[in-house]
Design an enzyme around this catalytic site. Structure first.
Site, mmCIF file in Angstrom:
data_model
loop_
_atom_site.group_PDB
_atom_site.id
_atom_site.type_symbol
_atom_site.label_atom_id
_atom_site.label_comp_id
_atom_site.label_asym_id
_atom_site.label_seq_id
_atom_site.Cartn_x
_atom_site.Cartn_y
_atom_site.Cartn_z
ATOM 1 N N GLY C 12 0.856 -1.185 0.000
ATOM 2 C CA GLY C 12 0.000 0.000 0.000
ATOM 3 C C GLY C 12 0.883 1.223 0.000
ATOM 4 O O GLY C 12 2.096 1.123 0.117
ATOM 5 N N CYS C 13 0.314 2.419 -0.145
ATOM 6 C CA CYS C 13 1.197 3.538 -0.358
ATOM 7 C C CYS C 13 0.533 4.888 -0.224
ATOM 8 O O CYS C 13 -0.668 5.004 -0.083
ATOM 9 C CB CYS C 13 1.767 3.524 -1.773
ATOM 10 S SG CYS C 13 2.500 2.005 -2.236
ATOM 11 N N ALA C 14 1.400 5.916 -0.334
ATOM 12 C CA ALA C 14 0.974 7.295 -0.537
ATOM 13 C C ALA C 14 1.713 7.823 -1.753
ATOM 14 O O ALA C 14 2.871 7.461 -1.974
ATOM 15 C CB ALA C 14 1.329 8.131 0.678
ATOM 16 N N ARG C 41 0.444 6.499 5.852
ATOM 17 C CA ARG C 41 0.167 5.602 4.733
ATOM 18 C C ARG C 41 1.370 4.731 4.386
ATOM 19 O O ARG C 41 1.272 3.861 3.517
ATOM 20 C CB ARG C 41 -0.239 6.397 3.484
ATOM 21 C CG ARG C 41 -1.455 7.264 3.681
ATOM 22 C CD ARG C 41 -1.836 7.947 2.387
ATOM 23 N NE ARG C 41 -2.429 7.003 1.459
ATOM 24 C CZ ARG C 41 -3.730 6.774 1.352
ATOM 25 N NH1 ARG C 41 -4.580 7.451 2.102
ATOM 26 N NH2 ARG C 41 -4.197 5.894 0.498
ATOM 27 N N HIS C 182 6.772 9.154 -3.230
ATOM 28 C CA HIS C 182 6.113 7.897 -2.867
ATOM 29 C C HIS C 182 6.499 7.473 -1.467
ATOM 30 O O HIS C 182 7.665 7.521 -1.090
ATOM 31 C CB HIS C 182 6.541 6.806 -3.855
ATOM 32 C CG HIS C 182 5.789 5.542 -3.700
ATOM 33 N ND1 HIS C 182 6.277 4.466 -3.032
ATOM 34 C CD2 HIS C 182 4.546 5.195 -4.127
ATOM 35 C CE1 HIS C 182 5.374 3.488 -3.057
ATOM 36 N NE2 HIS C 182 4.321 3.918 -3.716
#
Lengths: 152, 499, 381, 245
Positions: C12-14, C41, C182
């Protein structure tokens, strides 16, 4: 008025219409086994499976608009009810067989019930809420219950 | 006359307590396994005639009937089992090649049952098909090379078969199956927005209204093929081979060639309809190209032309050749594929599992960079929606079902199709038996089957977090193998469960 | 434990991205602040940035950022670089000591001009030459990984929270007109720097949030066209897909978007016959390029950026404008953290691309990566 | 209306499109010059038009053809009249292999020889009855799997080996008439050989008459004793091959 129509293209000539008709008109209308095993006389059907090389179909009284059997009946036992169904009042019937002779289709039949002659004709299972029993149980939908003149 | 050493296969068990002597069983058995005995005034059994088709069992109004295997022990022998001995008797008595109907029934591994599907948990969401759109629409047909023809999408594409569900009814010829079977398949396919394949026996004139959803087959016998039929059909399939009998032709026995079959196939009444093993104008791959393009020319390039082959050992190279010969669709028919009649030894011993054929062909076409240009349809033993989903994840565009469709119509897998006396009205031309398939009921049952699969497929796709079937195509990461050895995993191109 | 590439790791990520559409450069402070705002995040196991316009003095050279596990890997790589390129500069990328950043590889950068004969040897297409060279290094040389290789751009990434990575790479000292960032939340990771985002090819970079359920379909599709997926990550396959669609096949950005986030069949009917036919055909032809599953991505090139999420919007994406600046991020707060007064803030619909191009550019595909040509000599000092 | 197409260097796709547009434009007689290898001429075409071909047409000439009258001045290659439905094909020369495969109707006249597998799988239903008349001899497998129709082999040069091996194998319908001496060829024939009846001469004369008209070659009126006839071994040649399990 709704009628039973036989579709000869799909009749498989199994005879289940006769079995279920006989059952529903027997003393044990809910059980084929009881109807046939416990009835004093073998239950009899009012629909008749006609078979030939070319076709087969379960056929029964046509409930004619201008029914010769009613006209012919000497006791008034043969009558038409409010829904147009031609019925035989067994109490009033004297088994004279005039109706058998009068029926142009030969669809009133005599049967021997333990020494007693009875006349058999289709009553369209008028006492049941659903379609006539032969239609309900036809395994290939070769008997259908449709309004007169309705296209298939 | 020398005594026959044959033994009955089945025992008709009649519960006398329940039998009402109504003779429905007598009326229904075309094999005369039930006989009304006038003297005894009861129904008696002729067990040796019974093929265990269950027609009587289903029709008996008092459930008085059951069919059992005729249990006759032979002296224990792991090599010469009863079946082998009985088959030897049969051939010694008849001198005939053993003939059988339906697909391979031997206990070869079923690879579909060794594949497990993935589902989403936490790191991506599963999608609920009851609320969210999940698309199964699939297009089969040739696709231009994306690099060479990047603006192809602006023009009309080559013809495509649009399927609302990636399922088609596979080729079963009129003659092999009854007209009412064809009627049911055609009507169901039209209602479902898919295609049905009329097989190699031509298309009966009553079914012309279904032509747009009909794939007609050009097989070695060229039965029922003419220009107007080719132009009328929705798609054309060249049948090279069939999974049930790779390398073998077919003989429709003369007794199944009644008037309608004879007219549709354009052969004399009552004569055998013989499909030889090869097409006599195809003795090499370039000849296949010749036939493909004769069909494309005949239809002004407006029809999809597919080629169906049996899955055989060198299938990857063969499929590549077929793609390069110009086929729009390649159909791979695995060794479990059904048939109306096949020599038993061929059916049981020749070919490849569809799973391997598919995996090998898909991989090979990718390695050659042409997988995108041709559609891949898999056939032969697909039983349910999970098989389909697994086939698509392995790389298929769509699948064909034959046996499953017939079972939906009432087939009880007695494997006696070749006798022409199918009690369920499917594999027969006998008018009283043909009536047993009511196309209205048949259509409903087929539609029900495919619709139920459709929902199941959406559930499985949604579980994987995928909302369009094309995103599953060749998505082998969604599969894991259980109980497979390293080589099998390698051929299937999948990881082992737990990896 | 297996390294990314040997094993597939969902994460998952930002994401965040900022572009000054007039091409004015600004320091990395804003993008670091923006991504830092979404610390929740990510989990400290991956962070990175892509920056465009940072090497004006070497603008005609390929700026290659490479991670080396050891000096052996560098020697092997240098051998291939020297055979294929004229090396204008070769140096260690300057970093700052940051306590929480550890196990860093040898991080090198080169400014390179390809030797024309080498390009001729492989058919004369310079972009293809570069793409193949980078994929070869990543696939073949153990312990070497090309983090970025485009012109006048670079990727700065590693294992850690993104703000620590920014500090480590001294991004405050770089000036770019386009930044993307990221923060990663891998479900597990062996802590390999190459696995962090952004992922790049030529001057493309992608940062990505979500998991592509169609991964293997997409991977096997791009691999038919000579891409080598060495990382088994969604980000890698996404960038190859866009490179294939935009550069190799030559679709427009709009067309490529309607491939990867194809409209539903039933929505096509409302678009008029011509449009619906083309979209239908695109979907039929590029069925295997549909990105299925939750994602939001920022694709960037020297010409600008494009932010996109999946067609049923399973991952968040917010866009905002202030004068010539366009902001995109997983959360609005990440934008507000660096730009309080915005002209406009909106949430793009699923499958609807937000495109921010430099003034005068009409497409994302950069001039430096379009068509065949032979590179001239690097103009750097 | 008559028109001409010069086929020199044309791909079959182009040529066949030109043929179709010519027909659609009202051409009733189309002359094709310099044909050399173009496939599928006449493919699936319907109508009463005439096509005259100068040169060597490619494979699958008249495939799926449903009408038309094609005359070829030259030899034809393989797959001539493949699955032809109706119409006439007249060849002033020889035919390659697999002539009239699966033919369902129509007539073929070959002035000289036919290759292997001519008339394989010919069919017949009602009025649809395919006819092949061959002036010379045939290769192996003539009339294999034949289910109907008529093949007449005139053997105008009187060759002793005008038939190939395995003639009529699997034949289960139709008839092959051969002009010549049976004895030398008996073992090549894998179907039933029967004498020709006087009553059959009329039909033979009908087709031989057409042959003579096309090619100006005439074997003379049919005398039954000059011919022998090959017919199938029954409608069910493989009935006894199988036994159901």
């Amino acid at each position: 008025m709704k009628k039973v129509v036989a579709i000869k293209e799909y009749c498989v000539a199994c005879g289940l219409c006769e079995v279920y008709c006989a059952t529903v008109h027997s003393r044990y209308p809910d059980s084929v086994l009881k109807a046939f095993k416990l009835s004093p006389q073998k239950p009899v059907s009012r629909v008749f499976l006609e078979k030939s090389e070319q076709w087969s179909g379960g056929i029964q009284c046509r409930h004619c608009k201008d029914a010769p059997c009613i006209a012919a009946c000497i006791t008034g036992a043969m009558y038409r009810n409010r829904d147009g169904i031609v019925l035989l009042d067994e109490e009033r019937c004297v088994q004279c067989s005039t109706c058998v002779i009068a029926c142009p289709y030969g669809l009133i039949k005599e049967s021997d019930m333990g020494g007693r002659k009875v006349l058999l004709k289709c009553d369209l299972c008028y006492q049941l809420a659903e379609s006539p029993t032969c239609v309900t149980y036809c395994p290939n939908e070769a008997l259908i219950w449709v309004e007169e003149g309705e296209t298939l | 006359m020398a005594i026959s050493l044959k033994l009955p296969e089945f025992l008709v068990v009649r519960d006398k307590e329940r039998c009402i002597e109504c003779q429905v069983c007598v009326n229904q058995c075309a094999n005369e396994a039930h006989i009304w005995d006038q003297d005894l005034e009861q129904v008696v059994s002729n067990d040796v005639a019974c093929v265990n088709c269950h027609r009587c069992v289903v029709y008996c109004p008092t459930r008085a009937l059951r069919i059992e295997e005729w249990k006759q022990d032979f002296k224990k022998n792991a090599n010469w089992d009863g079946i082998s001995i009985k088959q030897t008797y049969l051939q010694a008595e008849s001198g005939g090649t053993l003939l059988i109907g339906m697909g391979n029934d031997k206990a070869y591994p079923i690879y579909w049952d060794h594949l497990l599907l993935n589902a989403s948990q936490v790191t991506n969401p599963s999608i609920d098909p009851l609320r969210e759109p999940i698309e199964l629409r699939t297009y089969l047909g040739r696709k231009p090379d994306l690099l060479k023809n990047p603006s192809a999408f602006r023009e009309e594409l080559p013809p495509q078969l649009q399927l609302e569900v990636p399922v088609m009814f596979s080729a079963m010829s009129f003659g092999s199956v009854s007209l009412n079977t064809h009627r049911s398949l055609a009507a169901a396919a039209s209602e479902l927005g898919i295609y049905w394949n009329a097989g190699e026996g031509g298309l009966h004139e009553d079914l012309f209204s279904y032509s747009p959803k009909t794939i007609v087959q050009v097989a070695s016998g060229r039965f029922g093929i003419n220009a107007s039929m080719l132009k009328r059909a929705g798609g054309i399939e060249i049948k090279i081979g069939q999974g049930a009998k790779p390398g073998i032709g077919g003989h429709l026995p003369g007794e199944k060639v009644e008037e309608d079959v004879s007219r549709t196939r354009r052969i004399p009444y009552g004569s055998d309809a013989i499909s030889p093993a090869p097409h006599h104008d195809i003795y090499s791959i370039e000849d296949l190209r010749q036939l493909i393009y004769s069909l494309k020319e005949a239809t002004a390039y407006e029809r999809v032309v597919g080629v169906k082959v049996a899955a055989v050992h060198n299938i990857a190279a063969i499929a590549s050749g077929i793609a390069r010969a110009g086929a729009d669709i390649i159909v791979l028919d695995g060794f479990r594929g059904g048939t109306g009649a096949a020599p038993l030894r061929i059916r049981d011993n020749v070919g490849l599992p569809a799973e391997f054929a598919l995996a090998a062909v898909d991989q090979r076409l990718r390695e050659e960079g042409i997988r995108n240009e041709v559609s891949l349809v898999i056939a032969g033993g697909i039983r349910n929606s999970a098989d389909i989903i697994k086939a698509i994840a392995l790389g298929a565009d769509a699948i064909y079902i034959g046996t499953a469709a017939l079972i939906a119509l009432g087939c009880h897998m007695c494997q006696k199709c070749y006798t022409g006396k199918c009690n369920w009205g499917i594999a027969t031309q006998q008018p009283d038996l043909v009536r047993r398939v009511n196309p209205k009921i048949g259509r409903e049952r087929l539609v029900n089957l495919v619709r139920s699969w459709e929902h199941e497929m959406k559930e499985m796709l949604g579980g994987m977090g995928i909302n369009a079937i094309e995103s599953l195509r060749g998505n082998r990461l969604m599969l894991r193998g259980v109980g497979l050895n390293a080589k099998e995993l390698e051929i299937l191109g999948i990881k082992a469960a737990g990896e | 434990m297996l390294r990314e590439g040997k094993i597939r790791i969902p994460s998952g990520c930002a994401v965040s991205g900022i572009i000054n559409r007039k091409g004015q450069v600004f320091s990395g402070i804003d993008i670091v602040d923006s991504i830092a705002n979404m610390r929740e995040r990510s989990n400290g196991l991956g962070g990175g940035f892509a920056a465009y316009g940072i090497y004006p003095e070497y603008r005609d050279c390929y700026a290659m950022h490479i991670f080396y596990d050891d000096i052996k890997a560098k020697e092997d790589t240098d051998y291939y670089i020297n055979r294929n390129f004229e090396v204008n500069l070769s140096e260690r990328i300057p970093v700052r000591k940051v306590k929480v950043i550890e196990n860093q590889p040898i991080i090198w950068r080169y400014f390179l001009s390809p030797i024309p004969r080498r390009i001729e040897d492989v058919g004369g297409d310079e972009d293809e030459f570069m793409a193949q060279f980078v994929m070869q290094i990543n696939a073949m040389i153990e312990g070497a990984f090309v983090a970025s290789s485009g012109k006048n751009m670079g990727a700065f990434k590693g294992v850690g929270y993104p703000e620590d990575i920014g500090e480590f790479y001294r991004l405050d000292e770089y000036k770019a007109y386009l930044w993307t960032a990221h923060g990663r939340f891998p479900t597990n990771t062996p802590g390999w720097w190459g696995g962090a985002h952004p992922f790049t090819l030529l001057d493309w970079s992608v940062v990505h949030n979500g998991e592509i359920s169609s991964y293997d379909t997409n991977r096997r599709f791009v691999e038919m066209y000579d891409y080598k997926c060495t990382l088994q990550t969604d980000t890698e396959v996404i960038i190859y897909l866009f490179d294939l669609l935009l550069r190799k096949i030559g679709l427009s950005l709009e067309e490529a978007v309607s491939v990867v986030a194809a409209p539903f069949w039933e929505d096509l009917d409302d678009l008029g016959p011509l449009k619906s036919r083309q979209l239908r055909n695109l979907r039929i032809l590029y069925a295997s390029a549909l990105l299925n599953g939750p994602f939001s991505i920022i694709l960037a090139s020297g010409n600008g950026l494009m932010a996109l999420n999946d067609r049923i919007k399973l991952r968040p994406l917010v866009a905002a404008e202030k004068d010539e600046c366009l902001y995109v991020a997983s959360e609005e707060a990440a934008i507000r953290a660096v730009a309080k007064d915005l002209d406009r803030v909106w949430a793009p619909r699923g499958g609807e691309a937000v495109v921010g191009l430099l003034e005068g550019k009409s497409d994302l595909l950069s001039a430096s990566s379009s068509g065949r040509k032979i590179a001239g000599k690097c103009s750097g000092s | 209306m008559e028109s001409r197409i010069d086929a020199t260097g044309k791909h079959y796709k182009t040529l066949n499109q030109e043929i179709i547009s010519g027909m659609n434009g009202g051409t009733t007689k189309l002359i094709l010059d310099n044909v050399n290898g173009q496939r599928y001429i006449g493919d699936a075409l319907e109508g009463n038009q005439e096509i005259i071909i100068h040169g060597v047409p490619g494979n699958d000439l008249a495939v799926f053809m449903n009408g038309l009258h094609i005359t070829v001045y030259g030899n034809i290659q393989d797959g001539g009249a493949n699955t032809m439905n109706e119409g006439t094909l007249v060849v002033h020369g020889s035919a390659g292999d697999t002539l009239g495969y699966g033919m369902r109707g129509g007539e073929i006249y070959i002035r000289d020889d036919v290759g292997y597998r001519a008339g394989i799988h010919m069919k017949e239903y009602g009025d649809d009855r395919p006819i092949i008349v061959i002036g010379g001899g045939a290769g192996n497998f003539l009339g294999e799997y034949m289910a109907g129709g008529l093949i007449i082999l005139l053997n105008l040069e009187g060759r002793e080996n005008c038939l190939g091996n395995y003639t009529g194998s699997g034949m289960h319908g139709g008839a092959i008439y051969v002009r010549g001496d049976i004895e030398k060829q008996r073992k090549k024939i894998k179907a039933r050989i029967v004498p020709v009846q006087n009553a059959e001469a009329e039909e033979l004369n009908h087709y031989i008459g057409r042959f003579s008209k096309y090619f100006d070659r005439n074997p003379g009126p049919v005398r039954p004793e000059e011919y022998f006839k090959i017919v199938g071994t029954g409608a069910r040649p493989y009935k006894k091959l199988y036994v159901g399990v």
